[in-house]
Scaffold this motif. Structure first.
Motif, PDB file in Angstrom:
ATOM      1  N   THR A   2       1.307  -1.370  -0.159  1.00 27.57           N
ATOM      2  CA  THR A   2       0.018   0.078  -0.040  1.00 27.57           C
ATOM      3  C   THR A   2       0.960   1.672  -0.051  1.00 27.57           C
ATOM      4  N   THR A   3       0.127   2.214  -1.499  1.00 24.07           N
ATOM      5  CA  THR A   3       1.243   3.507  -0.879  1.00 24.07           C
ATOM      6  C   THR A   3       0.419   4.547   0.076  1.00 24.07           C
ATOM      7  N   VAL A   4       1.572   4.662   0.666  1.00 35.49           N
ATOM      8  CA  VAL A   4       0.603   6.378   1.442  1.00 35.49           C
ATOM      9  C   VAL A   4       1.383   7.554   0.250  1.00 35.49           C
ATOM     10  N   VAL A 138      -1.186   6.770  10.723  1.00 33.10           N
ATOM     11  CA  VAL A 138      -0.101   6.218   9.901  1.00 33.10           C
ATOM     12  C   VAL A 138       0.447   5.226  10.331  1.00 33.10           C
ATOM     13  N   GLU A 139       1.002   4.774  11.495  1.00 32.55           N
ATOM     14  CA  GLU A 139       0.909   3.576  12.114  1.00 32.55           C
ATOM     15  C   GLU A 139       0.039   2.331  11.486  1.00 32.55           C
ATOM     16  N   ARG A 142       0.391   1.441   7.608  1.00 32.34           N
ATOM     17  CA  ARG A 142       1.123   0.828   7.896  1.00 32.34           C
ATOM     18  C   ARG A 142       1.196  -0.343   8.123  1.00 32.34           C
ATOM     19  N   ALA A 143       0.498  -0.898   8.776  1.00 31.86           N
ATOM     20  CA  ALA A 143       0.395  -2.296   9.340  1.00 31.86           C
ATOM     21  C   ALA A 143      -0.502  -3.000   8.746  1.00 31.86           C
ATOM     22  N   LEU A 168       4.755  11.016   8.794  1.00 30.51           N
ATOM     23  CA  LEU A 168       4.978   9.838   7.336  1.00 30.51           C
ATOM     24  C   LEU A 168       7.026   9.345   7.465  1.00 30.51           C
ATOM     25  N   ARG A 171       9.235   6.272  10.596  1.00 33.04           N
ATOM     26  CA  ARG A 171       9.646   4.885  10.638  1.00 33.04           C
ATOM     27  C   ARG A 171       9.621   4.019  12.039  1.00 33.04           C
TER      28      ARG A 171
END
Ligand code: AR6
Length: 171
Positions: A2-4, A138-139, A142-143, A168, A171
């Motif tokens: 997935t691109t954020v 965001v976390e 991403r997960a 973003l 990391r």
């Protein structure tokens, strides 16, 4: 994978498969993003929300859950309504906020949506501190285990946009 992506602007102007709404349990509209989505999306969205209330969601949609309707006149196929938690200093409701993102992506997967636009859920009228709301957003995305190809966070003002840019980068 997935691109954020991040955009500064009005979420009701986005062209995506699904636009996520920061709704409330009633599903019958409100201010903020919710008001803007119903205004620009037209009456078809509210009509479907009323049907949901008359059927499966008689008591409303619980905090942390998500459900889809038509997107009406918006440039999207669906609106995914999710109910964020109201910020509380006394109680940690982070898991409920994370659930909004996870459940919205789960519904997006069920629909076959590949591009999904999110607002910063709970960080307006519900009072969640922006930096923490951005971190959780965001976390969690991403997960997430999802077939959604692009998650686009649409931030209404410079401050929110910069907060997400900063998050973003971590990391
Ligand atoms: N596009 C993108 N972001 C927006 C827009 C927009 N058009 N309008 C506001 N924001 P909020 P919540 C930002 O208050 O905190 C409603 O009455 C805003 O700056 O829309 O989850 C519902 O019915 C903030 O950063 O949602 C509920 O009762 C973020 O979107 C309650 O508000 C979320 O703000 C939900 O409160």
């Amino acid at each position: 994978m997935t691109t954020v992506t991040l955009v500064r602007g009005d979420i009701t102007r986005e062209s995506v498969d699904a636009i996520v709404n920061a709704a409330n349990s009633s599903l019958l509209g409100g201010g903020g993003v919710d008001g803007a989505i119903h205004r620009r999306g037209g009456p078809a969205i509210l009509e479907e929300c009323r049907k949901l209330r008359a059927s499966r969601y008689g008591k409303g949609l619980a905090t942390g859950q998500a459900v889809a309707t038509t997107a009406g006149d918006l440039d999207a196929r669906w609106v995914i309504h999710t109910v964020g938690p109201v910020w509380s200093a006394a109680e940690d409701r982070s898991e409920l906020l994370a659930s909004c993102y996870r459940e919205s992506l789960r519904v997006a997967d069920e629909l076959g949506a590949r591009t999904v636009a999110f607002p910063a859920v709970s960080t307006g009228i519900y009072g969640w501190p922006l930096d923490d709301g951005a971190r959780i957003a965001v976390e969690t995305v991403r997960a997430a285990d999802t077939a959604v190809e692009e998650v686009r966070f649409v931030l209404f003002d410079d401050r929110a946009h910069e907060t997400f840019v900063h998050r973003l980068g971590h990391r």
